[in-house]
Design a protein around this motif. Structure first.
Motif, PDB file in Angstrom:
ATOM      1  N   GLY A  35       0.793  -1.221   0.000  1.00 39.31           N
ATOM      2  CA  GLY A  35       0.000   0.000   0.000  1.00 39.31           C
ATOM      3  C   GLY A  35       0.824   1.268   0.000  1.00 39.31           C
ATOM      4  N   ASP A  37       0.913   3.913   2.308  1.00 38.15           N
ATOM      5  CA  ASP A  37       1.579   4.266   3.568  1.00 38.15           C
ATOM      6  C   ASP A  37       2.791   3.388   3.836  1.00 38.15           C
ATOM      7  OD1 ASP A  37      -0.308   6.221   3.972  1.00 38.15           O
ATOM      8  OD2 ASP A  37      -1.561   5.012   5.291  1.00 38.15           O
ATOM      9  N   THR A  59      -4.725  -0.593  -2.928  1.00 32.47           N
ATOM     10  CA  THR A  59      -5.942  -0.627  -2.122  1.00 32.47           C
ATOM     11  C   THR A  59      -6.214   0.698  -1.436  1.00 32.47           C
ATOM     12  OG1 THR A  59      -5.579  -2.975  -1.722  1.00 32.47           O
ATOM     13  CG2 THR A  59      -7.133  -1.877  -0.277  1.00 32.47           C
ATOM     14  N   ASP A  60      -5.150   1.375  -0.993  1.00 33.47           N
ATOM     15  CA  ASP A  60      -5.340   2.622  -0.251  1.00 33.47           C
ATOM     16  C   ASP A  60      -4.981   3.865  -1.054  1.00 33.47           C
ATOM     17  OD1 ASP A  60      -2.677   1.936  -0.257  1.00 33.47           O
ATOM     18  OD2 ASP A  60      -2.289   2.535   1.809  1.00 33.47           O
ATOM     19  N   ILE A 245      -4.902  -2.940   5.738  1.00 30.79           N
ATOM     20  CA  ILE A 245      -5.499  -2.277   4.580  1.00 30.79           C
ATOM     21  C   ILE A 245      -7.019  -2.378   4.651  1.00 30.79           C
ATOM     22  CG2 ILE A 245      -5.627  -2.279   2.060  1.00 30.79           C
ATOM     23  CD1 ILE A 245      -2.828  -3.516   2.047  1.00 30.79           C
ATOM     24  N   GLN A 248      -8.367   0.129   7.107  1.00 28.05           N
ATOM     25  CA  GLN A 248      -8.314   1.471   6.520  1.00 28.05           C
ATOM     26  C   GLN A 248      -9.444   1.660   5.523  1.00 28.05           C
ATOM     27  OE1 GLN A 248      -4.341   1.497   4.899  1.00 28.05           O
ATOM     28  NE2 GLN A 248      -3.441   2.370   6.738  1.00 28.05           N
ATOM     29  N   TRP A 249      -9.734   0.626   4.751  1.00 29.18           N
ATOM     30  CA  TRP A 249     -10.819   0.679   3.763  1.00 29.18           C
ATOM     31  C   TRP A 249     -12.159   0.905   4.441  1.00 29.18           C
ATOM     32  CZ3 TRP A 249     -14.607  -3.343   2.974  1.00 29.18           C
ATOM     33  CH2 TRP A 249     -15.422  -3.168   1.836  1.00 29.18           C
ATOM     34  N   ARG A 252     -13.001   4.715   6.042  1.00 27.17           N
ATOM     35  CA  ARG A 252     -12.985   5.911   5.199  1.00 27.17           C
ATOM     36  C   ARG A 252     -14.242   6.739   5.410  1.00 27.17           C
ATOM     37  NH1 ARG A 252     -10.608   3.858  -0.643  1.00 27.17           N
ATOM     38  NH2 ARG A 252      -8.682   2.994   0.147  1.00 27.17           N
TER      39      ARG A 252
END
Length: 252
Positions: A35, A37, A59-60, A245, A248-249, A252
Motif C-alpha cells: 500500500g 503508507d 488498495t489505499d 489495509i 483502513q478501507w 474511510r
C-alpha cells in the motif's frame, strides 16, 4: 540488480517474483509492499533500489500518492491494467509499463531496456502528469450482470450482491437472501470491474460488499475473521498483512 515490488495482489506479486527469478537469478527483491503508507515508510528508511515495479491502483490509493511524498531516485516500471490512453502516455515519456497479466517476454524486454537506459531526470514531471491524467479519468464500474437461464436472461444489480466467492474455479455471486448466481469471470476480473469503495477482496476466494459484513473478530497472529450475511460456507480469514489495509478501507 536490486528490485522493489509494490503490488497489493498476492498472486500477481508471486508471479512477478517467479518470472524475475527465471529471467535472472541474480536479481534481488528487497521487499514486496502492498500500500501507499507502507511504501512511503519503506522508501523513507531504506536505500532506493535499482528499479521499482509498481501497480498503479493500490488498495489505499494511487502509486502516485507515494511518489508525491518520496521522490524516487530510480526508474519505475508500472504494472497496470489501465486503458490504452494512459499506456500511450507512459510510452511517450520513456517510463516502461507492463500490462497485466504480465508476460515473461515483455518483462524480459523491460529488464533489457532498463539496463541500457536509466533515465530519471524527468521522472518528477512525468509522475505529476500521469497522476493528473489518471485522476481525471472517471472510471465506470459495473452496475449489473446479465445472467443466462434456460432460453431467457435476467439481471442482478451489482450493489445488491452480498459477496462473490470462487470454488473449483467457478465464481458465484451470493445475494442477501442466499440465492447464488454463477458468473463467467475470475475473481481478478471482477475486482477490476467493481467499485473499490464498495467491494473488497479479503482473500483469494472472497470479494465482499461492505454492507454484508455483520461482525469482525480478531483471529490468531493479527489476522481477522469476517462474518458475513448470508453466512459463507467457509470461514473468511484476512491475513495479517491485508488486515491493516482492510481496516483502513472500512474507516474511510
Amino acid at each position: 540488480m536490486k528490485v522493489l515490488i509494490i503490488e497489493d495482489e498476492v498472486l500477481n506479486a508471486k508471479r512477478l517474483l517467479a518470472m524475475l527469478s527465471e529471467i535472472d537469478p541474480s536479481i534481488e527483491v528487497l521487499a514486496r509492499l502492498e500500500g501507499v503508507d507502507e511504501s512511503i515508510d519503506w522508501l523513507k528508511n531504506n536505500m532506493h533500489p535499482d528499479v521499482i515495479f509498481t501497480d498503479v491502483r493500490l488498495t489505499d490509493g494511487l502509486c502516485f500518492d507515494i511518489f508525491a511524498v518520496i521522490k524516487p531516485s530510480c526508474p519505475l516500471i508500472f504494472t497496470t491494467a489501465f486503458d490504452e490512453y494512459a499506456l500511450r502516455a507512459f510510452q511517450v515519456n520513456s517510463i516502461d509499463y507492463l500490462l497485466k497479466p504480465i508476460k515473461k517476454e515483455e518483462l524480459e524486454k523491460s529488464i533489457t531496456k532498463l539496463r541500457h537506459t536509466k533515465q530519471t531526470s524527468q521522472l518528477e514531471h512525468i509522475l505529476a502528469d500521469m497522476a493528473n491524467i489518471l485522476r481525471q479519468q472517471k472510471k465506470t464500474y459495473r452496475t449489473r450482470f446479465l445472467i443466462p437461464h434456460s432460453d431467457t436472461f435476467y439481471t442482478i444489480l451489482t450493489q445488491e450482491v452480498a459477496y462473490f466467492y470462487t470454488e473449483f474455479r467457478i465464481c458465484r455471486a451470493v445475494m442477501p437472501n442466499g440465492d447464488q448466481h454463477i458468473l463467467p469471470f475470475t475473481m481478478e476480473e471482477l475486482e477490476e470491474q467493481l467499485d473499490p469503495t464498495v467491494f473488497f477482496r479479503v482473500s483469494r476466494q472472497y470479494l465482499i460488499n461492505s454492507s454484508s459484513i455483520s461482525c469482525i473478530n480478531n483471529y490468531f497472529n493479527g489476522k481477522l475473521h469476517i462474518v458475513v450475511k448470508p453466512a459463507s460456507t467457509e470461514k473468511i480469514i484476512i491475513s495479517r498483512d491485508r488486515s491493516k489495509i482492510f481496516k483502513q478501507w472500512l474507516d474511510r
